[in-house]
Design a protein around this motif. Structure first.
Motif: not given
Length: 596
Positions: A94-105, A304-316
């Motif tokens: 639950r915690a992982t799904a909720a934090n993925l949704e808001v991009g808190n990688l 798409t949001s999840d993958l873009l959040f990953l990229l923002a985590f890679l290169h903020p």
């Protein structure tokens, strides 16, 4: 009243959470809380383990936050619950799904390191690999992803991520071969073309990279970051004419998206030699961004949001990634999440005008006047930007400054016609000018503009809705108006505004019972629109439900109607609707009144 019930629920949950989360003295050797009542034995204390109480409070807060659609609060609450009991894998999920949704990688990675590798969901595994990539731990990227099972689109993303890690280890040929692996899904293989081209550029195989970029363009892939990089590549190998031919049709158009290409086109014409020697982090972020943008049309928006959040985590600090993520989130209604990504795009970025345009519309929902000021400021800063001027025209129209809006749209249309733009590119301008002219009472001119917009965009629901409603409200071409509005409803079935338009067209056609059914649905979807309540009151009156009609009219007065609507509502509350001469009973009343 029903509207008060959520407040009571909020207060009750807040009190419960506060009681359970507060710090209390130890009550016994078991470190428990004492509650001074018991169903089994009145007066005897009930003992709860405080750790259980803390977890209950956190999970209660998580469920509450999800119930009131507050994803950030839900992410914090579920993470808090998990850290109180890291052995609970249900809490982890639950915690992982909720934090993925808001991009808190960062939180996703932190939690993933506390559970067995087999318990990690695919996107948490990707987050761990992205963290390693950002830190230059290329072997860890490969090790983390090797042997993992993903969905086809995530497999494609993971393969390209592994390929860039191999590239970082100097294994260019292996990297390209991995990124070229056959997936069996043609759309996914095509989506990887630009990313593979960037790998080739890094491996010093420029001519092969150009061939892949050309193939991607032939398939109409239009990643802004990818096309901009391709133009830099063409310049770097001396193909200036080809770079200009690529950019001209993209830059010299008035769309917001086109504004990203104007700066590099100016550099091309000024003799710039291009630069593809960017740092590794930028290179990987742009390459993976081209992949995500090429896949997005065939994937759910949340993926798409999840993958873009990953990229923002890679290169903020990447303007390309921040702009793409912010615009994607705003486009799908995640305004609060979108705002910080849009705001972080630097003022010297080619994406600045586009992201400021998106930000202005986010501001508009809370403060229309401030949004208009920001639009004026953007035009002052970029006076030659067609996108900025279009934003200003749209903001003037949205703020009902129709004379100024009409003039602004007129100027933009003249410029677009001089540049021989196609109807597919100019219809939003005709739509905007038509709306302004309709509100100014210049209906014949407005009708002409709106028909031009409809001819160019026959399945655009906003155009169908506006034109259909405008004709129906005037009692003109009712069959045509009903047809357009039915099509608009098919395209956007959950729009309260479109349902209201269709219901009103039925009302104007004298089909009152059908209109009541549709307008009741509209009121259920859009309960806060004064116009919907006003229209529903009218249809209730015509169907003999006068008391219900007055209730709706009174409700409309509480929903911030316009000054004109307020006056009309007050008259209807006093006198009701005048008789309808098309109905036999009302016609008899009118005849009796005339004879008296």
């Amino acid at each position: 009243m029903f509207s008060q019930r959520p407040n009571l629920v909020v207060r009750g949950l807040a009190v419960a959470t506060a009681l359970l989360c507060c710090s209390v003295p130890q009550a016994s050797a078991q470190n428990s809380l004492q509650v001074g009542f018991s169903a089994a034995k009145p007066g005897a204390p009930v003992l709860l383990q405080r750790s259980d109480a803390d977890i209950f409070a956190a999970t209660l807060a998580g469920r509450y936050a999800q119930g009131v659609d507050n994803p950030k609060l839900a992410a914090q609450a579920w993470a808090g619950a998990f850290f109180r009991r890291t052995s609970d894998l249900e809490l982890y999920d639950r915690a992982t799904a909720a934090n993925l949704e808001v991009g808190n990688l960062g939180m996703v990675v932190r939690m993933a390191k506390l559970v067995p590798p087999s318990a990690r969901p695919p996107k948490a595994v990707l987050a761990l690999a992205i963290e390693a990539m950002g830190q230059g731990r290329y072997q860890d990227v490969v090790r983390t992803l090797e042997g993992q099972k993903f969905s086809p689109s995530l497999t494609q993303f993971a393969n390209h991520l592994r390929a860039y890690a191999l590239l970082g280890q100097g294994q260019g040929s292996k990297a390209y071969d991995l990124a070229s692996q056959v997936t069996g899904i043609s759309d996914l293989e095509a989506a990887g073309l630009m990313s593979r081209a960037l790998i080739l550029v890094r491996a010093k195989r420029q001519q092969e990279a150009i061939a892949l970029f050309e193939k991607a363009r032939s398939l109409e892939q239009d990643s802004q970051a990818g096309i901009r990089f391709y133009s830099e590549l063409l310049l770097s190998v001396g193909k200036r004419d080809k770079a200009e031919a690529l950019l001209v049709p993209l830059a010299e158009r008035g769309t917001v998206k086109a504004s990203a290409f104007t700066e590099i086109l100016a550099r091309v014409r000024a003799g710039d030699k291009g630069n593809v020697a960017i740092n590794v982090q930028d290179h990987v972020a742009i390459g993976l961004l081209t992949l995500v943008e090429a896949m997005q049309d065939n994937r759910p928006p949340t993926e798409t949001s999840d993958l873009l959040f990953l990229l923002a985590f890679l290169h903020p600090t990447s303007d390309e990634v921040s702009a793409a993520l912010g615009q994607h989130l705003a486009r799908h209604g995640y305004d609060e999440l979108a705002e910080p990504y849009l705001a972080r795009v630097s003022s010297d970025s080619p994406y600045f005008v586009a992201t400021r345009t998106e930000l202005a519309w986010l501001v508009y929902s809370n403060d229309p006047n401030q949004a208009l000021l920001e639009a004026r400021g953007l035009v002052a800063k970029y006076p030659s930007s067609f996108a900025a001027m279009t934003l200003l025209a749209d903001m003037l129209s949205a703020n009902r400054l129709d004379s100024e809006a009409e003039a602004a749209y007129h100027n933009l249309i003249e410029r677009s016609e001089a540049a021989s733009w196609s109807p597919a590119e100019t219809w939003p301008l005709y739509f905007g000018r038509g709306g302004a002219r309709e509100r100014l009472g210049r209906w014949p001119e407005a009708l002409a503009d709106l028909r031009i917009a409809k001819a160019a965009a026959p399945n655009q629901p906003n155009v169908l809705n506006y034109l259909g409603y405008a004709m129906a409200d005037r009692g003109e071409n009712l069959d045509e108006a009903l047809g357009m509005l039915r099509n608009a409803m098919r395209l956007r079935p959950r729009s309260g505004a479109i349902l209201d338009s269709y219901g009103w067209a039925l009302f104007k056609s004298g089909r009152y019972e059908e209109a009541a059914t549709i307008l009741e649905r509209a009121a259920g979807i859009a309960p806060n629109l004064a116009e919907v309540a006003d229209h529903l009151g009218d249809v209730y009156w015509r169907t003999g439900r006068q008391e219900e009609a007055r209730l709706e009219w009174r409700r409309a007065l509480t929903l911030t109607p316009t000054e004109e609507q307020t006056k009309a509502l007050e008259i209807k509350l006093s006198d009701g609707l005048p008789p309808d001469p098309s109905r036999a009973a009302d016609a008899a009343i009118l005849a009796q009144n005339r004879s008296n």
